[in-house]
Design a protein around this motif. Sequence first.
Motif, PDB file in Angstrom:
ATOM      1  N   GLU A  42       0.844  -1.189   0.000  1.00  0.00           N
ATOM      2  CA  GLU A  42       0.000   0.000   0.000  1.00  0.00           C
ATOM      3  C   GLU A  42       0.882   1.242   0.000  1.00  0.00           C
ATOM      4  N   CYS A  43       0.527   2.177  -0.821  1.00  0.00           N
ATOM      5  CA  CYS A  43       1.218   3.450  -0.847  1.00  0.00           C
ATOM      6  C   CYS A  43       0.391   4.421  -0.010  1.00  0.00           C
ATOM      7  N   HIS A  44       1.022   5.060   0.952  1.00  0.00           N
ATOM      8  CA  HIS A  44       0.285   5.970   1.821  1.00  0.00           C
ATOM      9  C   HIS A  44       0.643   7.423   1.553  1.00  0.00           C
ATOM     10  N   ASP A  45       1.373   7.674   0.487  1.00  0.00           N
ATOM     11  CA  ASP A  45       1.772   9.034   0.151  1.00  0.00           C
ATOM     12  C   ASP A  45       0.786   9.591  -0.879  1.00  0.00           C
ATOM     13  N   PRO A  46      -0.041  10.571  -0.488  1.00  0.00           N
ATOM     14  CA  PRO A  46      -1.043  11.108  -1.422  1.00  0.00           C
ATOM     15  C   PRO A  46      -0.437  11.701  -2.685  1.00  0.00           C
ATOM     16  N   VAL A  47       0.758  12.265  -2.576  1.00  0.00           N
ATOM     17  CA  VAL A  47       1.408  12.858  -3.760  1.00  0.00           C
ATOM     18  C   VAL A  47       1.734  11.757  -4.765  1.00  0.00           C
ATOM     19  N   GLU A  48       2.244  10.642  -4.274  1.00  0.00           N
ATOM     20  CA  GLU A  48       2.575   9.523  -5.165  1.00  0.00           C
ATOM     21  C   GLU A  48       1.308   8.934  -5.792  1.00  0.00           C
ATOM     22  N   ILE A  49       0.250   8.837  -4.993  1.00  0.00           N
ATOM     23  CA  ILE A  49      -1.028   8.327  -5.513  1.00  0.00           C
ATOM     24  C   ILE A  49      -1.527   9.246  -6.621  1.00  0.00           C
ATOM     25  N   ARG A  50      -1.465  10.565  -6.367  1.00  0.00           N
ATOM     26  CA  ARG A  50      -1.929  11.533  -7.374  1.00  0.00           C
ATOM     27  C   ARG A  50      -1.124  11.407  -8.661  1.00  0.00           C
ATOM     28  N   GLU A  51       0.188  11.254  -8.534  1.00  0.00           N
ATOM     29  CA  GLU A  51       1.036  11.108  -9.718  1.00  0.00           C
ATOM     30  C   GLU A  51       0.699   9.825 -10.476  1.00  0.00           C
ATOM     31  N   ASN A  52       0.436   8.737  -9.760  1.00  0.00           N
ATOM     32  CA  ASN A  52       0.037   7.487 -10.418  1.00  0.00           C
ATOM     33  C   ASN A  52      -1.289   7.648 -11.142  1.00  0.00           C
ATOM     34  N   VAL A  53      -2.235   8.340 -10.513  1.00  0.00           N
ATOM     35  CA  VAL A  53      -3.539   8.560 -11.156  1.00  0.00           C
ATOM     36  C   VAL A  53      -3.368   9.410 -12.410  1.00  0.00           C
ATOM     37  N   LYS A  54      -2.529  10.448 -12.324  1.00  0.00           N
ATOM     38  CA  LYS A  54      -2.290  11.289 -13.499  1.00  0.00           C
ATOM     39  C   LYS A  54      -1.661  10.481 -14.627  1.00  0.00           C
ATOM     40  N   ARG A  55      -0.672   9.657 -14.277  1.00  0.00           N
ATOM     41  CA  ARG A  55       0.003   8.828 -15.285  1.00  0.00           C
ATOM     42  C   ARG A  55      -0.983   7.848 -15.917  1.00  0.00           C
ATOM     43  N   LEU A  56      -1.800   7.200 -15.085  1.00  0.00           N
ATOM     44  CA  LEU A  56      -2.779   6.238 -15.612  1.00  0.00           C
ATOM     45  C   LEU A  56      -3.865   6.941 -16.420  1.00  0.00           C
ATOM     46  N   ASN A  57      -4.254   8.133 -15.993  1.00  0.00           N
ATOM     47  CA  ASN A  57      -5.251   8.891 -16.742  1.00  0.00           C
ATOM     48  C   ASN A  57      -4.728   9.202 -18.143  1.00  0.00           C
ATOM     49  N   GLN A  58      -3.470   9.573 -18.219  1.00  0.00           N
ATOM     50  CA  GLN A  58      -2.859   9.839 -19.528  1.00  0.00           C
ATOM     51  C   GLN A  58      -2.819   8.566 -20.363  1.00  0.00           C
ATOM     52  N   ALA A  59      -2.488   7.442 -19.728  1.00  0.00           N
ATOM     53  CA  ALA A  59      -2.458   6.160 -20.445  1.00  0.00           C
ATOM     54  C   ALA A  59      -3.852   5.774 -20.931  1.00  0.00           C
ATOM     55  N   VAL A  60      -4.878   6.072 -20.123  1.00  0.00           N
ATOM     56  CA  VAL A  60      -6.260   5.766 -20.527  1.00  0.00           C
ATOM     57  C   VAL A  60      -6.649   6.622 -21.724  1.00  0.00           C
ATOM     58  N   LEU A  61      -6.314   7.909 -21.685  1.00  0.00           N
ATOM     59  CA  LEU A  61      -6.648   8.788 -22.812  1.00  0.00           C
ATOM     60  C   LEU A  61      -5.941   8.345 -24.092  1.00  0.00           C
ATOM     61  N   ASN A  62      -4.655   8.036 -23.966  1.00  0.00           N
ATOM     62  CA  ASN A  62      -3.906   7.558 -25.134  1.00  0.00           C
ATOM     63  C   ASN A  62      -4.477   6.238 -25.640  1.00  0.00           C
TER      64      ASN A  62
END
Length: 146
Positions: A42-62
């Motif tokens: 489990e990742c408990h760092d909100p900044v890291e979670i946000r960055e992962n969501v942003k990266r995955l969101n970009q991957a979903v759009l692509n």
Amino acid sequence: SASSVAKKEEDDDSIDPDDPNEPVVAVFGEIVEDPTLVMEEECHDPVEIRENVKRLNQAVLNGFLKLVQKLVHDPNDNKKLRDELSHNLFLMLQECNKFREHQAREILIDTLEQQLKRREEGLKMLNTQIGEADEALEALRKFRKN
């Protein structure tokens, strides 16, 4: 040779369905990981979670754009892109769900701070009224003495 077969068996990462310590189960004859035994980090760092969501969101759009392009040019052959898009959406949802713990904590902190503020304001009002009552009682005592 026998030593190369033994070495191959040592390096083999395949699953032994007869081993009771193996973290897998068979479901309808298909071997899958046992979700009760799999330990997710489990990742408990909100900044890291946000960055992962942003990266995955970009991957979903692509992935969506690639899927649309594939549907336009070759509508019969899109399973791989659909699976990839579905997997990225699933991972994105998992990452978003990690925020729930942080959101719940923040909501609890905010609620407790509001309760504390209301109680402090109530205590201040009560102290003011007690002071006014003490002044009235003192004035009454002075009036009775005279």
